[in-house]
Design an enzyme around this catalytic site. Structure first.
Site, PDB file in Angstrom:
ATOM      1  CB  CYS A 198      -0.975  -0.136   1.288  1.00  0.00           C
ATOM      2  SG  CYS A 198      -2.142   1.233   1.233  1.00  0.00           S
ATOM      3  CB  ILE A 199       1.630   3.739  -2.019  1.00  0.00           C
ATOM      4  CG1 ILE A 199       2.806   2.848  -2.911  1.00  0.00           C
ATOM      5  CG2 ILE A 199       2.376   5.301  -2.102  1.00  0.00           C
ATOM      6  CD1 ILE A 199       3.308   3.008  -4.082  1.00  0.00           C
ATOM      7  CG  LEU A 200      -1.655   7.602   2.935  1.00  0.00           C
ATOM      8  CD1 LEU A 200      -2.970   8.003   2.213  1.00  0.00           C
ATOM      9  CD2 LEU A 200      -1.893   7.598   4.298  1.00  0.00           C
ATOM     10  CB  THR A 201       1.264  10.295  -1.876  1.00  0.00           C
ATOM     11  OG1 THR A 201       2.090   9.224  -2.166  1.00  0.00           O
ATOM     12  CG2 THR A 201       2.139  11.411  -1.977  1.00  0.00           C
ATOM     13  CE  LYS A 255       4.811  19.258  -4.148  1.00  0.00           C
ATOM     14  NZ  LYS A 255       4.592  19.973  -2.838  1.00  0.00           N
ATOM     15  N   GLY A 256       6.184  13.278  -7.470  1.00  0.00           N
ATOM     16  CA  GLY A 256       7.184  12.096  -7.598  1.00  0.00           C
ATOM     17  C   GLY A 256       7.366  11.127  -6.306  1.00  0.00           C
ATOM     18  N   GLY A 314       5.477   9.000  -4.720  1.00  0.00           N
ATOM     19  CA  GLY A 314       4.644   7.682  -5.032  1.00  0.00           C
ATOM     20  C   GLY A 314       5.523   6.803  -5.949  1.00  0.00           C
ATOM     21  CD  GLU A 337      -2.975  -5.705  -0.808  1.00  0.00           C
ATOM     22  OE1 GLU A 337      -3.711  -6.144  -0.331  1.00  0.00           O
ATOM     23  OE2 GLU A 337      -1.977  -4.948  -0.131  1.00  0.00           O
ATOM     24  CB  SER A 345      -6.417   3.462  -6.006  1.00  0.00           C
ATOM     25  OG  SER A 345      -5.202   4.182  -6.348  1.00  0.00           O
TER      26      SER A 345
END
Length: 140
Positions: free
Chosen positions: A13-16, A23-24, A26, A47, A51
């Site tokens: 999971c990535i949360l920015t 801004k790069g 992610g 995974e 989104s």
């Protein structure tokens, strides 16, 4: 980074936060997860389902990584470069490679197998579209 994933995920999971989006960061996290996968000599995939923003970020990263791999001297010297070769070079799962090369319009399904159709000039031109901003992971 997922250390042990039966499904072959290399990132869960990535949360920015909104103030840091576009801004790069992610893509930096995505690239970092694939560099770790390279060190582990494993292919990986995010995974799923992704989104909408995840799909855009991964597709952009995959496109740049694959196009850069196609520009390496080793790739240019080979008469044929297989999807397995690309997976070994980039640590990207073959399914994601096929989807990305199809998105780029440089893969065809001929005689029961996938074939990459791209001259060095086409690869260079397409790579210009994916020269993203933001930090990059340096392995040197």
């Amino acid at each position: 980074k997922e250390k042990f994933s039966e499904q072959g995920y290399n990132l869960a999971c990535i949360l920015t936060l909104p103030s840091y989006q576009r801004k790069g960061y992610g893509k930096f996290i995505i690239e970092f997860s694939y560099e770790l996968s390279k060190k582990e000599k494993r292919v990986g995939s995010p995974e799923k389902p992704l989104s909408d923003l995840g799909q855009v970020s991964y597709r952009s990263f995959w496109a740049r990584a694959l196009l850069e791999a196609l520009q390496t001297p080793a790739a240019l010297q080979q008469d044929k470069l297989s999807l397995i070769d690309l997976a070994c070079i980039t640590s990207i799962k073959i399914e994601d490679i096929i989807l990305t090369l199809n998105y780029l319009g440089i893969i065809k399904y001929v005689g029961g197998q996938h074939c990459i159709y791209a001259t060095p000039e086409i690869v260079t031109e397409k790579l210009k579209q994916f020269s993203g901003r933001g930090p990059r992971v340096s392995t040197r």
